[in-house]
Design an enzyme around this catalytic site. Structure first.
Site, mmCIF file in Angstrom:
data_model
loop_
_atom_site.group_PDB
_atom_site.id
_atom_site.type_symbol
_atom_site.label_atom_id
_atom_site.label_comp_id
_atom_site.label_asym_id
_atom_site.label_seq_id
_atom_site.Cartn_x
_atom_site.Cartn_y
_atom_site.Cartn_z
ATOM 1 N N CYS A 1 0.557 -1.196 0.136
ATOM 2 C CA CYS A 1 -0.015 -0.082 0.047
ATOM 3 C C CYS A 1 0.695 1.327 0.256
ATOM 4 C CB CYS A 1 -0.964 0.026 1.233
ATOM 5 S SG CYS A 1 -0.212 0.013 2.782
ATOM 6 N N CYS B 1 8.675 3.083 10.792
ATOM 7 C CA CYS B 1 10.023 2.841 10.987
ATOM 8 C C CYS B 1 10.045 1.294 11.450
ATOM 9 C CB CYS B 1 10.155 3.730 12.367
ATOM 10 S SG CYS B 1 9.079 3.326 13.615
ATOM 11 N N HIS C 1 6.694 0.904 14.213
ATOM 12 C CA HIS C 1 5.610 1.380 13.341
ATOM 13 C C HIS C 1 5.138 0.409 12.119
ATOM 14 C CE1 HIS C 1 5.845 5.529 15.464
ATOM 15 N NE2 HIS C 1 4.989 4.929 16.178
ATOM 16 N N HIS D 1 1.589 -1.358 11.565
ATOM 17 C CA HIS D 1 0.713 -1.126 10.370
ATOM 18 C C HIS D 1 0.431 -2.515 9.826
ATOM 19 C CE1 HIS D 1 -0.228 0.112 6.354
ATOM 20 N NE2 HIS D 1 0.539 -0.912 5.853
ATOM 21 N N HIS E 1 -0.622 -6.269 5.859
ATOM 22 C CA HIS E 1 0.262 -6.117 4.799
ATOM 23 C C HIS E 1 1.632 -6.527 5.260
ATOM 24 C CE1 HIS E 1 -2.505 -2.844 2.756
ATOM 25 N NE2 HIS E 1 -3.226 -4.202 2.743
ATOM 26 N N CYS F 1 9.479 -10.131 5.479
ATOM 27 C CA CYS F 1 8.160 -10.567 5.713
ATOM 28 C C CYS F 1 7.926 -10.733 7.188
ATOM 29 C CB CYS F 1 7.965 -11.805 4.756
ATOM 30 S SG CYS F 1 6.391 -12.452 5.152
ATOM 31 N N CYS G 1 6.168 -14.130 8.057
ATOM 32 C CA CYS G 1 7.083 -15.312 8.112
ATOM 33 C C CYS G 1 8.210 -15.100 9.143
ATOM 34 C CB CYS G 1 7.477 -15.956 6.965
ATOM 35 S SG CYS G 1 8.253 -14.548 5.605
ATOM 36 N N CYS H 1 30.463 -18.473 13.728
ATOM 37 C CA CYS H 1 30.568 -19.210 15.170
ATOM 38 C C CYS H 1 29.746 -20.651 15.183
ATOM 39 C CB CYS H 1 30.068 -18.212 16.164
ATOM 40 S SG CYS H 1 28.359 -17.762 15.884
ATOM 41 N N HIS I 1 24.295 -16.260 18.839
ATOM 42 C CA HIS I 1 25.885 -16.374 19.013
ATOM 43 C C HIS I 1 26.050 -18.031 19.320
ATOM 44 C CE1 HIS I 1 30.013 -16.065 19.009
ATOM 45 N NE2 HIS I 1 30.098 -16.235 20.133
#
Length: 620
Positions: A14, A19, A32, A36, A42, A61, A64, A135, A574
């Protein structure tokens, strides 16, 4: 209003600009973009500061909870008026920040009284330098080369290097080179570049070996291990064991992976006629479920504190093994009496390995994403007996199921409510049935997520065929060994892979989804052709020698080493290794291998054993 000017993410569906989450290194974020997603569903966004003229960028994404690749990123950005050729990268990518985080993320290197742990130097105390998110490799290699079979196979200080036209591409050469560097002690000495004085508390560590060539060779052609991203240490272990087994071992050398091999035996018994079937499967590890029992929260102070972390009850290793080897009821139709009451299924050890590798499965599926759960598993330093988990084989008075006929699974019946919801959304019935089967037949939301991620599958419109309508001829449901190996490289045991492939018509991608949606199913432990009575009886002396592992009892084991992980995901955070070793003039003690730092572990070991990701037990 948010006043942040960096860490901004553009919703590709959209065009909303929000942020991201706060990130390592002081990069601010108020989440934010995530809010959303929660409001609109979305889920895919691109980080504006990461876009390069070459067409690469961080695409994430939220559904997921992972990075994804957008092959049409240029066109998608052009839709929102962004000309990718004019962009300049202004912020670090997620991978760059993760490398920086992992290089700085420290396990405790101090004792309880605040003193630096004692650095160790000399033979077998050589650290491995972090090459950037490596590691996971270093911790696994340290554990493997603490095993005598690997040391004797690859450490030959008085022999000439193997003759190879391309030593950089020769696994034998690279493993011998690494063994020489790790075991000889030539490179295990204090870093001369670190100045130490009575006014400086810094303890000089070693520089460590940089196994760059071996890392490149192991990862060559592999989708994950060829990258600079953090990876799953257990998946790497399985990958390395497979590569070593496939490599040549000329006499008098032997494959050191044989130390890990053993045989599991599955027993099926009809609940009605009581006839049985035995099947065997060779393995080189076990992946045990960890019971998850949350403690009741006691809220002190503000009851609205939603950030309070879940706490879990401790479980013992015995409880995990009891769960792993416990009997369960499976829905199968008996080929002998025709009963649909099901079978009792139990898997036990037919033989035991010299070294038992155990992966503790501390995961829950949250929003259809495997999420690590910190459940303490109590594992002591003392010896413990595994005799109770040994299979006794066919017993006097037991009657075998008839030869040449398979047990059959009931025909799959999709969840009617979820199926109707999906069809009302416009999905074809064939696709809906496939999605429900792959996601455990639970709900429409999970199935819809699966559908969106498998729209391009070439067989998406092929009707679901599980081969469960009746007795099948031998070979009708045969499984491709290469597919089992492919799933094995992802950390899935052979029995689970075999069962998943049978349930999904041999499709590896759908089989992987099936495994995640059936985490407690131990799988199928045999070939398509059932064992005859002769097969199920104790093998003759010659046959016993052919079996991997040892059937001798008592089978007593003791913890030898562990791979530990800090972080919310096995693909971040780690890894370190704790190994039980003989320290000169001090005796046996636990040693911490934290990349190039090698110290005598004090205080932290007991706590780390509770949360280890991989355990290595030696048979005494």
């Amino acid at each position: 209003m948010c006043d942040l000017k960096e860490n901004l993410w553009l919703c590709l569906q959209c065009g909303n600009l929000g942020c991201g989450r706060a990130q390592f290194g002081g990069v601010g974020g108020n989440s934010h973009g995530l809010k959303h997603t929660e409001l609109t569903n979305h889920s895919v966004a691109v980080k504006l500061g990461s876009i390069t003229p070459e067409g690469t960028a961080d695409v994430y994404c939220y559904a997921c909870n992972d990075e994804v690749t957008d092959l049409e990123l240029t066109n998608h950005l052009a839709h929102w008026g962004i000309n990718i050729a004019e962009r300049q990268k202004t912020e670090k990518s997620l991978t760059e920040m993760q490398i920086e985080q992992n290089l700085r993320w420290e396990f405790s290197m101090t004792t309880d009284d605040g003193k630096e742990m004692k650095p160790l130097f000399g033979g077998s105390f050589t650290g491995l330098k972090n090459l950037g998110n490596s590691c996971y490799l270093a911790s696994v290699l340290q554990c493997l080369f603490s095993i005598s079979a690997f040391r004797s196979r690859y450490y030959h200080p008085h022999d000439s290097p193997p003759a190879s036209q391309t030593p950089a591409e020769d696994l034998e050469t690279q493993l011998r080179k690494l063994a020489d560097g790790m075991i000889s002690g030539r490179y295990s000495r204090p870093d001369s570049d670190v100045g130490v004085s009575e006014y400086s508390p810094e303890v000089p560590h070693q520089k460590g070996l940089a196994p760059a060539m071996l890392k490149h060779l192991i990862g060559r052609g592999h989708e994950e291990f060829s990258t600079m991203r953090q990876q799953d240490a257990f998946e790497l272990l399985l990958h390395i064991l497979k590569l070593i087994t496939r490599s040549p071992h000329p006499a008098p050398f032997q494959d050191p992976v044989q130390m890990f091999r053993f045989v599991m035996e599955q027993r099926l018994q009809c609940m009605t006629c009581k006839k049985v079937r035995y099947r065997s499967d060779e393995q080189d590890n076990i992946s045990i479920p960890v019971p998850i029992r949350r403690k009741l929260r006691v809220v002190n102070g503000d009851p609205s504190d939603e950030k309070q972390k879940d706490e879990f009850e401790s479980v013992t290793l015995k409880q995990c093994l009891d769960m792993f080897t416990g009997a369960e009821i499976v829905e199968l139709t008996c080929p002998s009496c025709g009963s649909k009451d099901g079978f009792s299924k139990r898997s036990l050890f037919k033989t035991f390995p010299t070294v038992l590798a155990v992966n503790a499965r501390r995961f829950e599926i949250v929003n259809w994403v495997p999420t690590k759960i910190d459940v303490p598993v109590v594992v002591g330093d003392e010896e413990f007996d595994m005799d109770m988990y040994k299979s006794e084989g066919l017993q006097n008075g037991e009657e075998l199921l008839p030869e040449g006929v398979e047990t059959t699974t009931p025909q799959f019946v999709p969840n009617e409510g979820a199926l109707n919801q999906l069809e009302m959304m416009g999905f074809p019935r064939v696709r809906c049935e496939k999605a429900l089967h792959a996601t455990g037949n639970s709900d429409a939301d999970s199935a819809m997520t699966w559908l969106f991620s498998h729209m391009e599958d070439p067989d998406i419109d092929t009707p679901l065929d599980l081969g469960g309508g009746g007795a099948q001829p031998a070979g009708r449901t045969s499984v491709d060994p290469e597919s089992i190996e492919t799933l094995g490289a992802m950390g899935i045991s052979a029995p689970q892979a075999r069962k998943a492939l049978k349930e999904t018509g041999g499709d590896v991608t759908r089989a992987l989804d099936w495994v995640f949606s059936h985490p407690d199913d131990q799988g199928d432990f045999g070939d398509e052709t059932p064992g005859s009575e002769e097969d199920a009886r104790p093998a003759a002396a010659e046959g016993e020698k052919a079996l991997a592992g040892s059937a001798e009892v008592p089978a007593r084991f003791r913890l030898q080493s562990i791979v530990c992980h800090k972080g919310a995901s096995i693909h971040a955070g780690h890894y370190v290794a704790f190994i039980r070793k003989e320290i000169p003039k001090e005796g046996e003690a636990w040693v911490l291998f934290n990349d190039e730092k090698v110290v005598k572990a004090e205080g932290d070991v007991e706590e780390m054993k509770k949360f280890a990701y991989i355990y290595f037990f030696s048979k005494l």
